[in-house]
Design a protein around this motif. Structure first.
Motif, PDB file in Angstrom:
ATOM      1  N   THR A  80      -9.960   8.575 -10.968  1.00  0.00           N
ATOM      2  CA  THR A  80      -8.938   7.573 -10.870  1.00  0.00           C
ATOM      3  C   THR A  80      -7.691   7.668  -9.944  1.00  0.00           C
ATOM      4  OG1 THR A  80      -9.816   6.851 -12.973  1.00  0.00           O
ATOM      5  CG2 THR A  80      -7.611   5.683 -12.484  1.00  0.00           C
ATOM      6  N   PHE A  81      -7.316   6.851  -9.056  1.00  0.00           N
ATOM      7  CA  PHE A  81      -6.507   7.159  -8.240  1.00  0.00           C
ATOM      8  C   PHE A  81      -5.383   5.836  -8.482  1.00  0.00           C
ATOM      9  CE2 PHE A  81      -3.878   6.559  -4.127  1.00  0.00           C
ATOM     10  CZ  PHE A  81      -3.643   7.787  -3.767  1.00  0.00           C
ATOM     11  N   PRO A  82      -4.499   5.989  -9.449  1.00  0.00           N
ATOM     12  CA  PRO A  82      -3.766   4.685  -9.692  1.00  0.00           C
ATOM     13  C   PRO A  82      -2.293   4.725  -8.815  1.00  0.00           C
ATOM     14  CG  PRO A  82      -3.314   6.411 -11.503  1.00  0.00           C
ATOM     15  CD  PRO A  82      -3.951   6.977  -9.967  1.00  0.00           C
ATOM     16  N   HIS A  83      -2.344   4.941  -7.641  1.00  0.00           N
ATOM     17  CA  HIS A  83      -1.087   5.008  -6.848  1.00  0.00           C
ATOM     18  C   HIS A  83      -0.959   3.957  -5.696  1.00  0.00           C
ATOM     19  CE1 HIS A  83      -0.726   8.504  -9.060  1.00  0.00           C
ATOM     20  NE2 HIS A  83      -1.801   9.026  -8.453  1.00  0.00           N
ATOM     21  N   ALA A  84      -2.096   2.922  -5.690  1.00  0.00           N
ATOM     22  CA  ALA A  84      -1.598   1.824  -4.658  1.00  0.00           C
ATOM     23  C   ALA A  84      -0.364   1.240  -4.492  1.00  0.00           C
ATOM     24  CB  ALA A  84      -2.598   0.668  -4.795  1.00  0.00           C
ATOM     25  N   LYS A  85       0.154   1.068  -3.281  1.00  0.00           N
ATOM     26  CA  LYS A  85       1.402   0.425  -3.136  1.00  0.00           C
ATOM     27  C   LYS A  85       1.352  -0.545  -1.748  1.00  0.00           C
ATOM     28  CE  LYS A  85       4.691   4.385  -3.454  1.00  0.00           C
ATOM     29  NZ  LYS A  85       5.010   5.671  -2.786  1.00  0.00           N
ATOM     30  N   ALA A  86       2.211  -1.568  -2.245  1.00  0.00           N
ATOM     31  CA  ALA A  86       2.362  -2.720  -1.329  1.00  0.00           C
ATOM     32  C   ALA A  86       2.277  -2.426   0.157  1.00  0.00           C
ATOM     33  CB  ALA A  86       3.781  -3.575  -1.515  1.00  0.00           C
ATOM     34  N   HIS A  87       1.756  -3.141   0.874  1.00  0.00           N
ATOM     35  CA  HIS A  87       1.437  -3.003   2.532  1.00  0.00           C
ATOM     36  C   HIS A  87       0.703  -1.908   2.958  1.00  0.00           C
ATOM     37  CE1 HIS A  87       4.500  -6.320   2.447  1.00  0.00           C
ATOM     38  NE2 HIS A  87       5.242  -5.610   1.687  1.00  0.00           N
ATOM     39  N   THR A  88      -0.132  -1.208   2.065  1.00  0.00           N
ATOM     40  CA  THR A  88      -1.105  -0.378   2.449  1.00  0.00           C
ATOM     41  C   THR A  88      -0.320   0.885   3.388  1.00  0.00           C
ATOM     42  OG1 THR A  88      -2.512  -2.176   2.470  1.00  0.00           O
ATOM     43  CG2 THR A  88      -3.528  -0.177   2.604  1.00  0.00           C
ATOM     44  N   PRO A  89       0.462   1.449   2.698  1.00  0.00           N
ATOM     45  CA  PRO A  89       1.078   2.728   3.681  1.00  0.00           C
ATOM     46  C   PRO A  89      -0.040   3.887   3.903  1.00  0.00           C
ATOM     47  CG  PRO A  89       2.458   2.380   1.626  1.00  0.00           C
ATOM     48  CD  PRO A  89       1.162   1.499   1.280  1.00  0.00           C
ATOM     49  N   THR A  90      -0.086   4.104   5.126  1.00  0.00           N
ATOM     50  CA  THR A  90      -1.383   5.045   5.461  1.00  0.00           C
ATOM     51  C   THR A  90      -1.086   6.365   4.632  1.00  0.00           C
ATOM     52  OG1 THR A  90      -0.100   5.552   7.477  1.00  0.00           O
ATOM     53  CG2 THR A  90      -1.574   3.860   7.887  1.00  0.00           C
ATOM     54  N   SER A  91       0.064   6.617   4.369  1.00  0.00           N
ATOM     55  CA  SER A  91       0.297   8.167   3.788  1.00  0.00           C
ATOM     56  C   SER A  91      -0.384   8.037   2.318  1.00  0.00           C
ATOM     57  CB  SER A  91       1.667   8.021   3.315  1.00  0.00           C
ATOM     58  OG  SER A  91       2.304   7.249   2.715  1.00  0.00           O
ATOM     59  N   VAL A  92      -0.447   6.933   1.695  1.00  0.00           N
ATOM     60  CA  VAL A  92      -1.054   6.738   0.429  1.00  0.00           C
ATOM     61  C   VAL A  92      -2.493   6.637   0.616  1.00  0.00           C
ATOM     62  CG1 VAL A  92      -1.537   5.069  -1.505  1.00  0.00           C
ATOM     63  CG2 VAL A  92       0.782   5.458  -0.540  1.00  0.00           C
ATOM     64  N   GLU A 125      -1.830  -2.711   7.462  1.00  0.00           N
ATOM     65  CA  GLU A 125      -1.506  -1.196   7.287  1.00  0.00           C
ATOM     66  C   GLU A 125      -0.001  -1.063   7.721  1.00  0.00           C
ATOM     67  OE1 GLU A 125      -4.923   1.917   6.925  1.00  0.00           O
ATOM     68  OE2 GLU A 125      -4.980   0.925   8.764  1.00  0.00           O
ATOM     69  N   THR A 126       0.727  -0.243   6.934  1.00  0.00           N
ATOM     70  CA  THR A 126       2.089   0.297   7.350  1.00  0.00           C
ATOM     71  C   THR A 126       2.149   1.963   7.627  1.00  0.00           C
ATOM     72  OG1 THR A 126       2.924   0.257   5.354  1.00  0.00           O
ATOM     73  CG2 THR A 126       3.557  -1.503   6.621  1.00  0.00           C
ATOM     74  N   GLN A 127       2.847   2.034   8.804  1.00  0.00           N
ATOM     75  CA  GLN A 127       3.241   3.518   9.107  1.00  0.00           C
ATOM     76  C   GLN A 127       4.401   3.584   9.771  1.00  0.00           C
ATOM     77  OE1 GLN A 127       0.179   5.359  11.684  1.00  0.00           O
ATOM     78  NE2 GLN A 127       0.467   7.396  10.863  1.00  0.00           N
ATOM     79  N   ASN A 128       5.193   4.440   9.414  1.00  0.00           N
ATOM     80  CA  ASN A 128       6.604   4.709   9.899  1.00  0.00           C
ATOM     81  C   ASN A 128       7.416   3.335   9.848  1.00  0.00           C
ATOM     82  OD1 ASN A 128       5.971   7.528   9.940  1.00  0.00           O
ATOM     83  ND2 ASN A 128       5.351   6.837  12.226  1.00  0.00           N
ATOM     84  N   GLY A 129       7.102   2.412   8.696  1.00  0.00           N
ATOM     85  CA  GLY A 129       7.774   1.117   8.640  1.00  0.00           C
ATOM     86  C   GLY A 129       7.199   0.191   9.462  1.00  0.00           C
TER      87      GLY A 129
END
Ligand code: NAD
Length: 357
Positions: free
Chosen positions: A64-76, A133-137
């Motif tokens: 289970t990976f319960p760490h989704a964040k808004a705007h789909t950061p590529t780091s996540v 997706e978001t990367q570096n803002g």
């Protein structure tokens, strides 16, 4: 009838209260056996319920990976993809709002594993081949049919905990997809029919959810409307409203559904003179329109008690000019030409929370 082209997107939809029980059968139908569950922090109750259902069918949960964040950061996404490999998962199951659906799409397109989505808001992302997706803002968007989830399970039981305030803004977000589909350059009779049916269902259900949050029937009707609005988002080009919300969300990190809610009456009012036929159709699905769709939308927003000003969502007055420059800088198809002075006025009104004119 005008000529048209329509690309029907391949998607399998399972709809109904309790339909999440069909998840094990769907996993088997896809010929996979080690699901990775994706959720947002704080929503482990959802993944726990899925775990119980899956394990009861003697299928092993890979993790289970319960760490989704808004705007789909590529780091996540990179963390989730590495986790998927480390636990040898062969499919992903996303449960939650558009943020988790985005993570499911991002992991699936990178790894090739199938994605089963169980949406619990009305964002509609699960029905589109689009991934933001978001990367570096910086937010970038791409479209690929392979991004579409293999299966979508709409089970309103999982939306009962969605607070009425989020139902309202998420529902207006869905309505905005359908409004723009009506005047899209690639609009056709099928998408228009789906769009009007989706708006009708949501416009009827949302006030009932606000009045009686514990009642099941309006939750089901709202989810049905959200599905249809998501489906038309997936197959229609979007205009001023979505471009503007993309700029506001991406450049000033304003909340997604709330921004759509504030901007919609202003964007529709801007385009109204150029789309008389569509406005007449819209007036038939917003209760209380009395022949005037803008009036019907305004009454709905008032009844829902949703936010009405971008300044209340955290946008500074000084950002109006910057937003105008970005929004009017790129020309794209829209029923009414994009005139900078009127776009600025639209954003100013939305910022101040004035009534749309
Ligand atoms: P979200 O996923 O962040 O959910 C909003 C809030 O609702 C979160 O706090 C979440 O935890 C909570 N929540 C969700 N389901 C719940 C439930 N059943 N009970 C209680 N709380 C619940 O936001 P959203 O508005 O659903 O999605 C927004 C995201 O989706 C944005 O990143 C947006 O860019 C993306 N999106 C993408 C597309 C696309 O086609 N690619 C379309 C629409 C939205």
């Amino acid at each position: 009838m005008k000529e048209f082209e329509y690309n029907v997107l391949p998607s399998r939809v399972i709809f109904g209260s309790g339909s999440v029980k069909k998840l094990p059968a769907e996993i088997q139908r896809l010929n996979v056996s080690r699901p990775l569950l994706l959720a947002t922090p704080g929503k482990s109750n959802f993944s726990n319920q899925l775990s119980d259902i899956i394990q009861a069918a003697a299928i092993t949960i890979a993790g289970t990976f319960p760490h989704a964040k808004a705007h789909t950061p590529t780091s996540v996404t990179e963390e989730a993809t590495a986790f998927l490999a480390s636990v040898a998962a062969d499919c992903v199951v996303s449960i939650g709002g558009g943020s988790v659906v985005g993570l499911g799409k991002a992991v699936s397109i990178r790894t090739g594993v199938p994605h089963i989505s169980i949406p619990t808001t009305y964002s509609g992302s699960e029905m589109t081949p689009i991934l933001g997706e978001t990367q570096n803002g910086k937010k970038t968007t791409r479209s690929d049919p392979k991004i579409l989830p293999a299966v979508v399970i709409y089970d309103a039981d999982f939306t009962m905990t969605l607070p009425p305030a989020i139902c309202s803004t998420s529902g207006i977000n869905a309505i905005a997809h359908a409004v723009e589909a009506l005047y899209a350059t690639n609009a056709n009779p099928i998408t228009s029919m789906l769009a009007l049916e989706g708006i009708k269902a949501l416009a009827a259900a949302l006030p009932q959810i606000v009045r009686s949050p514990e009642s099941q029937a309006p939750r089901e009707e709202a989810l049905y409307g959200a599905w249809l609005c998501g489906a038309v988002l997936g197959s229609s080009s979007m205009g001023l409203h979505h471009k503007l919300c993309h700029v506001l969300g991406g450049s000033f990190t304003l909340p997604h559904a709330e921004t759509h809610t504030v901007v919609l009456p202003h964007a529709l009012s801007y385009n109204a003179p150029a789309i008389p036929e569509q406005m007449a159709k819209l007036a038939t699905v917003f209760p209380g329109s009395n022949g005037d769709a803008l009036r019907g939308l305004e009454l709905l927003l008032q009844e829902l008690g949703v936010p009405r000003a971008l300044k209340d969502l955290g946008m500074e007055e000084g950002d109006i000019e910057k937003a105008t420059e970005i929004a009017a800088g790129n020309q794209y198809p829209n029923p009414r030409p994009l005139e900078k002075q009127w776009i600025r006025e639209l954003i100013r009104r939305a910022w101040a929370g004035e009534t749309a004119k």
